[in-house]
Design a protein around this motif. Structure first.
Motif, PDB file in Angstrom:
ATOM      1  N   ALA A   1      -7.429   4.114  -9.186  1.00 17.33           N
ATOM      2  CA  ALA A   1      -7.019   2.718  -9.008  1.00 17.33           C
ATOM      3  C   ALA A   1      -5.788   2.619  -8.109  1.00 17.33           C
ATOM      4  O   ALA A   1      -5.688   1.728  -7.257  1.00 17.33           O
ATOM      5  CB  ALA A   1      -6.749   2.076 -10.365  1.00 17.33           C
ATOM      6  N   HIS A   2      -4.842   3.536  -8.260  1.00 17.26           N
ATOM      7  CA  HIS A   2      -3.642   3.527  -7.409  1.00 17.26           C
ATOM      8  C   HIS A   2      -4.006   3.795  -5.952  1.00 17.26           C
ATOM      9  O   HIS A   2      -3.428   3.194  -5.036  1.00 17.26           O
ATOM     10  CB  HIS A   2      -2.637   4.555  -7.910  1.00 17.26           C
ATOM     11  CG  HIS A   2      -1.954   4.156  -9.174  1.00 17.26           C
ATOM     12  ND1 HIS A   2      -1.145   5.003  -9.891  1.00 17.26           N
ATOM     13  CD2 HIS A   2      -1.959   2.979  -9.859  1.00 17.26           C
ATOM     14  CE1 HIS A   2      -0.670   4.366 -10.960  1.00 17.26           C
ATOM     15  NE2 HIS A   2      -1.158   3.153 -10.966  1.00 17.26           N
ATOM     16  N   ALA A   3      -4.953   4.714  -5.743  1.00 18.82           N
ATOM     17  CA  ALA A   3      -5.381   4.992  -4.356  1.00 18.82           C
ATOM     18  C   ALA A   3      -6.050   3.774  -3.747  1.00 18.82           C
ATOM     19  O   ALA A   3      -5.810   3.440  -2.575  1.00 18.82           O
ATOM     20  CB  ALA A   3      -6.326   6.199  -4.340  1.00 18.82           C
TER      21      ALA A   3
ATOM     22  N   VAL B   1      -5.058   1.347  -0.410  1.00 18.03           N
ATOM     23  CA  VAL B   1      -5.996   0.931   0.633  1.00 18.03           C
ATOM     24  C   VAL B   1      -5.943  -0.589   0.814  1.00 18.03           C
ATOM     25  O   VAL B   1      -5.906  -1.104   1.931  1.00 18.03           O
ATOM     26  CB  VAL B   1      -7.429   1.397   0.300  1.00 18.03           C
ATOM     27  CG1 VAL B   1      -8.432   0.796   1.259  1.00 18.03           C
ATOM     28  CG2 VAL B   1      -7.510   2.921   0.340  1.00 18.03           C
ATOM     29  N   LEU B   2      -5.917  -1.312  -0.296  1.00 17.60           N
ATOM     30  CA  LEU B   2      -5.867  -2.768  -0.230  1.00 17.60           C
ATOM     31  C   LEU B   2      -4.558  -3.269   0.381  1.00 17.60           C
ATOM     32  O   LEU B   2      -4.516  -4.308   1.037  1.00 17.60           O
ATOM     33  CB  LEU B   2      -6.050  -3.357  -1.626  1.00 17.60           C
ATOM     34  CG  LEU B   2      -7.458  -3.295  -2.214  1.00 17.60           C
ATOM     35  CD1 LEU B   2      -7.438  -3.621  -3.693  1.00 17.60           C
ATOM     36  CD2 LEU B   2      -8.377  -4.257  -1.462  1.00 17.60           C
ATOM     37  N   SER B   3      -3.480  -2.514   0.163  1.00 13.26           N
ATOM     38  CA  SER B   3      -2.164  -2.936   0.651  1.00 13.26           C
ATOM     39  C   SER B   3      -1.933  -2.578   2.104  1.00 13.26           C
ATOM     40  O   SER B   3      -0.998  -3.085   2.737  1.00 13.26           O
ATOM     41  CB  SER B   3      -1.068  -2.303  -0.199  1.00 13.26           C
ATOM     42  OG  SER B   3      -1.181  -2.681  -1.544  1.00 13.26           O
ATOM     43  N   ALA B   4      -2.756  -1.696   2.642  1.00 13.22           N
ATOM     44  CA  ALA B   4      -2.523  -1.204   4.010  1.00 13.22           C
ATOM     45  C   ALA B   4      -2.745  -2.312   5.029  1.00 13.22           C
ATOM     46  O   ALA B   4      -3.585  -3.194   4.855  1.00 13.22           O
ATOM     47  CB  ALA B   4      -3.460  -0.040   4.287  1.00 13.22           C
TER      48      ALA B   4
ATOM     49  N   ILE C   1     -14.180  -4.741   6.695  1.00 13.11           N
ATOM     50  CA  ILE C   1     -14.095  -4.565   5.242  1.00 13.11           C
ATOM     51  C   ILE C   1     -13.579  -3.154   4.945  1.00 13.11           C
ATOM     52  O   ILE C   1     -14.082  -2.175   5.497  1.00 13.11           O
ATOM     53  CB  ILE C   1     -15.474  -4.789   4.587  1.00 13.11           C
ATOM     54  CG1 ILE C   1     -15.928  -6.235   4.801  1.00 13.11           C
ATOM     55  CG2 ILE C   1     -15.423  -4.459   3.088  1.00 13.11           C
ATOM     56  CD1 ILE C   1     -17.351  -6.505   4.340  1.00 13.11           C
ATOM     57  N   LYS C   2     -12.585  -3.060   4.073  1.00 14.72           N
ATOM     58  CA  LYS C   2     -12.021  -1.759   3.732  1.00 14.72           C
ATOM     59  C   LYS C   2     -13.002  -0.978   2.860  1.00 14.72           C
ATOM     60  O   LYS C   2     -13.707  -1.556   2.016  1.00 14.72           O
ATOM     61  CB  LYS C   2     -10.684  -1.945   3.023  1.00 14.72           C
ATOM     62  CG  LYS C   2      -9.631  -2.550   3.955  1.00 14.72           C
ATOM     63  CD  LYS C   2      -8.300  -2.752   3.276  1.00 14.72           C
ATOM     64  CE  LYS C   2      -7.286  -3.314   4.285  1.00 14.72           C
ATOM     65  NZ  LYS C   2      -5.958  -3.540   3.683  1.00 14.72           N
TER      66      LYS C   2
END
Length: 389
Positions: free
Chosen positions: A380-382, A386-389, A118-119
């Motif tokens: 939110a952008h950060a 993380v979600l896109s990594a 889980i991220k």
């Protein structure tokens, strides 16, 4: 097609006390702009719940006072909550977990969740620059990314191979650069002409015993010197009744105005604040208010904290300015008489006091400008990265 183009994230969060609840609420604002249907759940308070957060436990279950002694008294309950939460999150498998401050609770949980795939994001860099520098190793193991409130923190974390983003301090965006004192006094029913002292003794139950009592006693001494002094105390809802009872016990209920919440109006309205060390001191600085910072805790807790302290200051305004811009009276120094004398130096109306107040306001204005960023959007952008990594 990436995650963010076809899904709304499920975000687990933990905020451990009133200040964390406020920070998390602002973070949820940014995430809702990014993902209107974001799902959020975990441990949180009223600010988070107002934004649709599903609080499995309330934040106040994690709020403790001190470093060791008080924590030990409630350790079983806190560990039980963390165990139950860990189990639920490992079953629910949120897209990302965001721990809001509360590092003693959150970092261990984040480490377990991250190990399971889980991220994880930690919002508010633990104060490794002030005390407990060894905690940096736990941060590296726990967090995929850290959201930092202060501009010097990402470079510090980068030296330890920890990804981080400076997002500014959300309070710097919420609090106006030039607070409207007259309007705040009108909202609180305070006189526009008589001086106002704000008492902010903290938001934890044990702080009523250790801090609120000497604060009220100090205010009583000041009231003898300035009979027209208006004294107001913003109480978190959970402590309102206890503080009312204490005011009657000390014989100050006749003139001490205790209000539910409204801490920002109180800080905007006051001429000076007597305030417990913590996030509230930064709020007072952003309102450009002179203050006396104080703290008192169980002696065992204080001794342990002293051993791990890296800087000569404990108040955030002084730490960020690297100077004793405002006085600090801690532990045995924080007698009612000493607190009253320190506050009196801001209220006496002398040319020296006025010059000091002007200098403090200039320092705090510069600090406000440095911390003012679009925190909800940057955060939110950060998280999106993380979600896109």
């Amino acid at each position: 097609m990436s995650f963010l183009q076809n899904q709304q994230p499920r975000v687990a969060m933990v905020a451990g006390e009133t200040s964390g609840d406020l920070l998390a609420g602002l973070l949820l604002d940014g995430m809702r702009q990014q993902w209107p249907q974001v799902q959020s759940y975990g441990i949180g308070g009223s600010q988070m719940q107002q934004r649709g957060f599903d609080a499995w436990w309330p934040s106040e279950r994690l709020a403790v006072h001190g470093y060791s002694f008080e924590v030990l008294m409630r350790l079983w309950d806190i560990l039980s909550i963390r165990k139950q939460l860990r189990g639920k999150l490992l079953q629910e498998r949120p897209d990302v977990f965001v721990g809001i401050d509360a590092p003693d609770f959150n970092l261990g949980l984040e480490q377990d969740l991250r190990a399971s795939g889980i991220k994880t994001v930690h919002f508010v860099c633990p104060s490794i620059w002030a005390w407990r520098p060894e905690r940096v190793h736990k941060i590296r193991a726990a967090a995929d990314h850290v959201l930092c409130l202060f501009p010097f923190e990402p470079a510090l974390l980068a030296r330890h191979d920890i990804a981080a983003t400076y997002v500014g301090h959300p309070l710097a965006q919420v609090i106006p650069m030039e607070p409207d004192r007259a309007a705040a006094r009108a909202r609180l029913g305070l006189s526009a002409d008589a001086p106002v002292l704000a008492l902010l003794p903290g938001s934890r139950r044990a702080e009523v015993q250790y801090i609120a009592k000497p604060f009220m006693q100090a205010a009583a001494l000041l009231k003898q010197e300035w009979p027209n002094l208006q004294v107001i105390l913003p109480a978190v809802p959970a402590l309102h009744d206890k503080l009312i009872a204490l005011s009657h016990e000390l014989g100050v209920a006749g003139w001490l105005q205790i209000v539910r919440g409204q801490s920002h109006d109180v800080l905007a309205a006051c001429d000076c604040t007597l305030i417990a060390s913590g996030t509230a001191t930064l709020e007072a600085a952003l309102f450009k208010r002179p203050m006396v910072i104080s703290y008192h805790m169980h002696p065992w807790s204080y001794k342990l904290m002293q051993r791990k302290q890296l800087q000569p200051w404990v108040g955030l305004p002084n730490i960020l300015c690297s100077d004793f811009v405002v006085p600090e009276l801690l532990q045995n120094q924080a007698s009612p008489r000493a607190l009253a004398d320190a506050v009196a130096q801001w209220l006496d109306g002398s040319a020296h006091a006025c010059a000091k107040i002007n200098a403090v306001q200039l320092r705090f204005t510069a600090l406000h400008q440095e911390l003012c960023r679009d925190t909800p959007t940057l955060s939110a952008h950060a998280i999106q990265k993380v979600l896109s990594a």
